[in-house]
Enzyme design. Structure first.
Site, PDB file in Angstrom:
ATOM      1  CB  CYS A 139       3.581  12.508 -11.459  1.00  0.00           C
ATOM      2  SG  CYS A 139       2.563  13.992 -11.268  1.00  0.00           S
ATOM      3  CG  ASN A 140       1.994  14.693  -6.849  1.00  0.00           C
ATOM      4  OD1 ASN A 140       3.079  14.922  -6.323  1.00  0.00           O
ATOM      5  ND2 ASN A 140       1.336  15.602  -7.546  1.00  0.00           N
ATOM      6  CG  HIS A 192       4.976  17.143  -7.896  1.00  0.00           C
ATOM      7  ND1 HIS A 192       4.142  18.191  -8.180  1.00  0.00           N
ATOM      8  CD2 HIS A 192       4.720  16.216  -8.854  1.00  0.00           C
ATOM      9  CE1 HIS A 192       3.417  17.914  -9.256  1.00  0.00           C
ATOM     10  NE2 HIS A 192       3.763  16.720  -9.695  1.00  0.00           N
TER      11      HIS A 192
END
Ligand code: NAD
Length: 339
Positions: free
Chosen positions: A139-140, A217
């Site tokens: 995801c990051n 995030h």
């Protein structure tokens, strides 16, 4: 319609399954669950359930949840498997896929070396064309690549990014409650080398801390170009890509809590926010340096990437057509709030 088997029905697997069934060129052939927990009950209303072994089968039989067969049966009835099992379980599963000669997609919790092809639809859709094994980055890393890749049109640069990571996902009770900030003591954090596994040769350094939140995030990114930059040119490059959206503090959007509220208001499945969200007012250029903040919905940003990876590996559609179709099906780009 190609048949897609989903091995691992957790945060990512259940979202990819539903997204597959929204397409007109693929459908879910079944999902693999290990335990008859509440999510297995939920899944059994939508999908055929398969299990890895006789031990799991007995648990499901005892719980009264119908099982269609074993993972081998699912593989035999599928053209590709999306492996969304927990970190490092994919590498144990790969020999099963190899012995059945079936293509498989792995997730960001596996190492790049498992497939030697890490994927992001914008950056390298064509590299996955016809390939047997591909890893969709985490995801990051997806978030970083989505906003860094468009800037390659504006010159050479290096990247220095700091990541504030959610500690775990909202449904994960095992890792909470928590009350601390945990720096990643390995520098660079794995995200930088991971970005460079897709954007090859990029000079990128990343540092990360985990904080006690589950929603999203946030990254602070600093890009140092080899020439002076113009903020409007950067904004217009980003605006060419639907998987990036903008919000503004002027509209009182100042936190990840509010981003999730906007996602809830869109009425999307599970309030998912597939796009990477940039705070427009904080995008700043000082000479050759660019600074920005971005929000990443970790549970969903990799979902469209999995769909595009399926199309590329099975040679179903070219890059633009695939991305357009995926975006339309998931209503990506309809969230134009704050532009
Ligand atoms: P998860 O724990 O939510 O789901 C994994 C599922 O697989 C669970 O239902 C688990 O019971 C099941 N499982 C465990 N062992 C299995 C086995 N041997 N066979 C079949 N199923 C098995 O995990 P997740 O968050 O969905 O992560 C899956 C992958 O996606 C990981 O590689 C992770 O790093 C990556 N990823 C996670 C996120 C995120 O934020 N959650 C974001 C991007 C990528």
């Amino acid at each position: 319609m190609v048949k897609v088997g989903i091995n691992g029905y957790g945060t990512i697997g259940k979202r990819v399954a539903d997204a597959v069934n929204l397409q007109d060129d693929m459908k879910v052939s079944g999902i693999v669950k290990t335990r008859p927990d509440y999510m297995a009950f939920v899944a059994s209303r939508k999908y055929k359930i398969f299990v890895p072994d006789a031990k799991s089968k007995k648990l499901f039989d005892d719980a009264g949840i119908k099982v269609e067969g074993y993972i081998d049966n699912l593989i035999d009835d599928s053209e590709i498997i999306v492996d969304a099992t927990p970190d490092d379980v994919g590498k144990e599963n790969k020999p099963i896929y190899e012995s059945h000669k079936i293509k498989a997609i792995f997730q960001g919790g596996e190492d790049h070396e498992l497939t030697n092809l890490s994927f992001n639809a914008y950056a390298n859709f064509n590299e996955a064309w016809g390939k047997d094994y591909v890893r969709v980055v985490s995801c990051n890393t997806t978030g970083l690549i989505r906003t860094i890749y468009p800037l390659t049109a504006l010159g050479n640069f290096k990247v220095r990014a700091n990541l504030v990571r959610r500690a775990t996902d909202p449904n994960d009770h095992k890792k909470g409650p928590i009350n601390s900030i945990e720096p990643d003591l390995k520098i660079p954090s794995h995200h930088g080398p991971d970005v460079a596994s897709v954007l090859k040769g990029l000079d990128i350094q990343t540092m990360a801390v985990k904080v006690p939140t589950t929603l999203m995030h946030v990254h602070f990114v600093n890009i140092i170009f080899d020439r002076d930059q113009d903020r409007e040119k950067i904004m217009s490059e980003w605006k060419k890509y639907r998987r990036i959206v903008f919000v503004s503090g002027k509209d009182d959007v100042k936190s990840t809590g509010q981003l999730m509220e906007i996602a809830r208001e869109t009425g999307r499945s599970r309030s998912d926010l597939y796009e990477i969200v940039l705070w427009k007012d904080a995008v700043s250029v000082k000479g050759n340096e660019l600074f920005y903040y971005q929000g990443i919905h970790q549970e969903s940003d990799v979902v469209p990437e999995n769909i595009d990876a399926i199309r590329s590996m099975l040679q179903l559609k070219g890059k633009e057509d695939s991305i357009n179709q995926t975006d339309k099906s998931l209503k990506i780009g309809e969230l134009v709030y704050g532009r």
